[in-house]
Design a protein around this motif. Structure first.
Motif: not given
Length: 417
Positions: A346-372
């Motif tokens: 999660v931290v790795t994807f957040l860091n990638a988002y902040y360094s690149s500005g690419d919102a697609n880096e957040l997709r795995p986080i959205v997936g995690l927050l959408s499950i049981t």
């Protein structure tokens, strides 16, 4: 004094990759303060200058400063011996470089890089010192961890040294890695083993031919999931822990063949972790073995191994099967398990988002927050709360949620308000 401060700044610049600033600080320290500084500070200045000039490929100057540092007869805390070895090699003095690297292997191994080991191995191969090259390569793996291809490289060295069974074990590791990565099929593996057999038969003497053939057939039986036949062919009595590839192949054959795995075998396998700490396949087989061992097998006892498996290759077949096991232990439906991920990811994807500005880096986080709900969703929410004031992050997460998951929206509301 000033020399100490400037030398510390220079070393910090080196660690940050800012070699121009490092040279400025270290040269200033040398010019103005070095003769009044303590021996340890002078060592630091010379060591830093040797490293900087080496990075700038000015090897004669790097050599000069390395010699100045070592002449102070203080503890070589920064591995200047290795700087000197690199400089000597670049200046064509391979015998001297070999001697220095050999010294460094016992006194400063923690400073040796992959390039240093490659240099040493190239020198040994030029000398046809195959047995020593094998030992250096095994040491490299022990020091730096396995990287893809190490097995094939070591296999070639074993073959040159006439150790054909060890050559097969090292090559087999790479074939199994490719198989578990989903890059080759069982039929592909058998074809490669047949090719190895054909190439090796003319090299084998009568004493080693049967053993080599048994090892090769054991691997082929493993591709057919005939584990017990493979164990019988291997004739495992005592495992040679000093050869990590040979020991690995023996352990996983046992693990796959037996309904129960002994604690002794688990401990022996864990002893190989230093060499294989960078191998996803190593941890993949470890959690499977733990599952077969008597004693408490639960998420709390195995989650560290499961997480390492996933983090070493997030989207591989081994990672997907491991996430299914995570979900089974946590009560998450199979259909949602592919979205599970440890907090480190999660931290790795957040860091990638902040360094690149690419919102697609957040997709795995959205997936995690959408499950049981499970401990990973809870941990993810806790991490995101540190960013609760970031409206742009919140909006980026919401825009990605095309399915408009009610669980996701509820968690976002809790985190961001």
């Amino acid at each position: 004094g000033n020399a100490s401060v400037k030398s510390q700044l220079g070393i910090a610049n080196i660690l940050n990759g800012d070699f121009d600033s490092a040279l400025l600080h270290l040269s200033s320290a040398e010019k103005h303060c070095v003769f009044y500084a303590k021996k340890e500070t002078r060592y630091l200045i010379y060591a830093g200058l040797s490293d900087v000039y080496g990075k700038k490929e000015q090897y004669a100057i790097s050599k000069m400063y390395a010699k100045k540092a070592l002449a102070l007869k203080t503890k070589d805390e920064l591995g200047v011996t290795i700087n000197l070895a690199r400089a000597e090699a670049s200046l064509g003095n391979l015998d001297l470089s070999y001697a220095l690297l050999t010294t460094a292997r016992s006194s400063a191994r923690e400073f040796l890089s992959g390039d240093d080991y490659s240099l040493l191995l190239n020198i040994l191969m030029q000398r046809a010192a195959w047995d020593e090259a094998v030992q250096v390569y095994l040491e490299k793996i022990d020091t730096l961890g396995y990287i893809d291809g190490d097995g094939l490289n070591l296999s070639a060295l074993y073959e040159k040294s006439g150790k054909y069974c060890q050559s097969l074990s090292a090559a087999a590791f790479e074939l199994w890695r490719l198989f578990y990565d989903g890059k080759i099929s069982a039929n592909d593996m058998n074809s490669r083993f047949d090719e190895l057999n054909t190439n090796m038969q003319t090299l084998l003497d009568s004493g080693s031919k049967k053993r080599f053939t048994d090892l090769l057939r054991a691997n082929q039986f493993m591709t057919e999931k005939k584990w017990k036949t493979a164990v019988d062919l291997l004739g495992i009595k005592e495992i040679n822990q000093s050869d990590c590839f040979e020991a690995y192949s023996y352990y996983i054959t046992r693990f796959l063949a037996d309904d129960m795995v002994s604690l002794g075998d688990i401990k022996g396998y864990v002893a190989l972790e230093k060499s294989f700490r960078t191998s996803q396949m190593y941890y993949y087989h470890l959690w499977q073995a733990m599952k077969k061992c008597s004693g408490d097998y639960s998420f709390d006892t195995v989650n560290g191994v499961l997480e390492k498996t996933v983090l070493l290759g997030f989207d591989t077949p081994m990672a997907e099967r491991t996430k299914l096991e995570m979900g089974r232990l946590l009560g998450v439906p199979d259909s949602e398990c592919s979205s599970l991920m440890p907090s480190v990811a999660v931290v790795t994807f957040l860091n990638a988002y902040y360094s690149s500005g690419d919102a697609n880096e957040l997709r795995p986080i959205v997936g995690l927050l959408s499950i049981t709900n499970n401990q990973y969703t809870d941990a993810c929410m806790k991490i995101l709360k540190a960013y609760k004031g970031d409206v742009e992050l919140r909006d980026s997460l919401v825009r990605i949620d095309k399915a408009k998951s009610s669980l996701f929206r509820l968690r976002i509301a809790v985190v961001f308000g």
